[in-house]
Design an enzyme around this catalytic site. Structure first.
Site, PDB file in Angstrom:
ATOM      1  CG  ASP A  42      -1.789   1.181   1.331  1.00  0.00           C
ATOM      2  OD1 ASP A  42      -2.903   1.097   0.789  1.00  0.00           O
ATOM      3  OD2 ASP A  42      -1.382   2.224   1.885  1.00  0.00           O
ATOM      4  CE  LYS A  94      -3.994   4.648   0.542  1.00  0.00           C
ATOM      5  NZ  LYS A  94      -2.602   4.382   0.867  1.00  0.00           N
ATOM      6  CE1 TYR A 126       0.171   7.781   2.841  1.00  0.00           C
ATOM      7  CE2 TYR A 126       0.566   5.576   2.010  1.00  0.00           C
ATOM      8  CZ  TYR A 126      -0.248   6.475   2.650  1.00  0.00           C
ATOM      9  OH  TYR A 126      -1.470   6.065   3.097  1.00  0.00           O
ATOM     10  CG  HIS A 162      -4.729   9.798   0.340  1.00  0.00           C
ATOM     11  ND1 HIS A 162      -3.387   9.728   0.101  1.00  0.00           N
ATOM     12  CD2 HIS A 162      -4.882   9.346   1.608  1.00  0.00           C
ATOM     13  CE1 HIS A 162      -2.768   9.243   1.156  1.00  0.00           C
ATOM     14  NE2 HIS A 162      -3.651   9.009   2.085  1.00  0.00           N
TER      15      HIS A 162
END
Ligand code: A2P
Length: 330
Positions: A53, A88, A58, A121
């Protein structure tokens, strides 16, 4: 052959790959060194993790892509089709015309031709950023950049991404029951997944029931309380109630927590970059919590554990209160 087999769950609205391993490897960590992530991913693939994931925000897509390419080259994973990769779309790309370009950018970062799952997201948009900007994205849009999402337009772009094969499945993240229900009222491809914060301290019961009734898989993020991140808490791993059950079963608190999530019908993305704990977190599929254990966990007093709530709740943004953001469900 991997050391452990992880059960899979059916994604009803998927185009192509229809199942997702119930336990995934999360990559949302502050200041995670690339070499640490690469080593952990290689170890994880040896153990049997197949679901990874990530998200554009990120900053882990590129490193994850490098690690997965190595795992394939080393034969730790037989083929790309055996992997399940989620990413996302970040708030500044959550605009109808930017979703597909953002997805393509994630694919370039990951070195992949398709995603298995692409999620919105957060249910909020932000001033669009230059698509080719290289600098790291801001963790959360500032108040002046926040704007309500064009849910119909953004979801239509997500549907298009699935139809053209850029992703096998699409979904949402951080959507309350009400927002999920609204989405279903106009979606022609219903979301396959809603990924939300979930742990014994924020059980998301109402959302889980709604999603189950509507064929949407719930994925828990921060299931152990995300210690080590800016939003982390030690409530989970230091819980007295969970510890009592763990001692009685000869398991760790983390295992009890993961098993509870699995037994109540949700899936999860758990983070560990430690060899032993990566293994420990997989050793949850050959034993069960009793009904009493489950009931005891269900009774744990709920704490509000909102990830970065303060940035998304603003006087002039779309969400003026936590009630607006979570429609009272926290
Ligand atoms: P580490 O990487 O040192 O294992 P979450 O999945 O809720 O985001 O929590 C992640 C945090 O929990 C990380 O700090 C991780 O540390 C820790 N963690 C993961 N698995 C375990 C475990 N089995 N026991 C204790 N801590 C764990």
């Amino acid at each position: 052959m991997a050391a452990y087999q992880i059960p899979e769950v059916v994604l009803e609205s998927s185009n192509g790959r229809r199942t997702m391993p119930v336990l995934g490897f999360g990559t949302a960590s502050n200041n995670l060194k690339p070499e640490v992530l690469i080593e952990a991913v290689l170890e994880a693939t040896k153990l049997g993790y197949r679901h990874f994931d990530t998200a554009s925000v990120y900053g882990s897509e590129q490193t994850l892509g490098i690690a997965l390419a190595q795992a394939l080259e080393l034969g730790l994973v037989a083929s790309r089709d055996d992997l399940f990769i989620t990413s996302k779309v970040w708030c500044d790309d959550a605009h109808p015309h930017l979703v597909i370009p953002a997805l393509k950018k994630s694919l370039r970062n990951l070195g992949l031709e398709y995603l298995d799952l692409y999620l919105i997201h957060w249910p909020i948009s932000a001033t669009p950023a230059e698509l080719d900007q290289i600098e790291e994205k801001d963790p959360m849009p500032s108040e002046k950049d926040q704007m309500p999402m064009d849910f119909k337009g953004v979801w239509a772009a997500m549907e298009e991404a699935q139809k053209v094969g850029l992703t096998k499945s699409i979904g949402i993240s951080n959507f309350s029951t009400k927002k999920t229900q609204d989405m279903l009222s106009f979606a022609t491809i219903p979301p396959s997944v809603n990924q939300v914060e979930m742990s014994p301290f924020w059980q998301q019961k109402k959302l889980r029931d709604f999603c189950k009734a509507n064929g949407i898989v719930v994925t828990a993020f921060s299931p152990l309380g995300a210690i080590g991140t800016s939003w982390g808490t030690n409530h989970v791993l230091e819980s007295k109630e969970l510890n009592e059950i763990a001692e009685a079963r000869g398991k760790t608190i983390a295992q009890v927590c993961i098993r509870w999530i699995y037994q109540v019908g949700a899936t999860l993305a758990v983070k560990s970059y430690n060899k032993e704990r990566l293994k420990q977190n997989l050793q949850v599929f050959d034993w069960e919590l009793t009904e009493e254990d489950i009931e005891k966990i269900n009774q744990i007093p709920q704490r509000k554990m909102m990830v970065r709530e303060e940035e998304l709740v603003t006087a002039t943004g779309p969400f003026k209160s936590l009630d607006d953001l979570w429609d009272g469900e926290y």
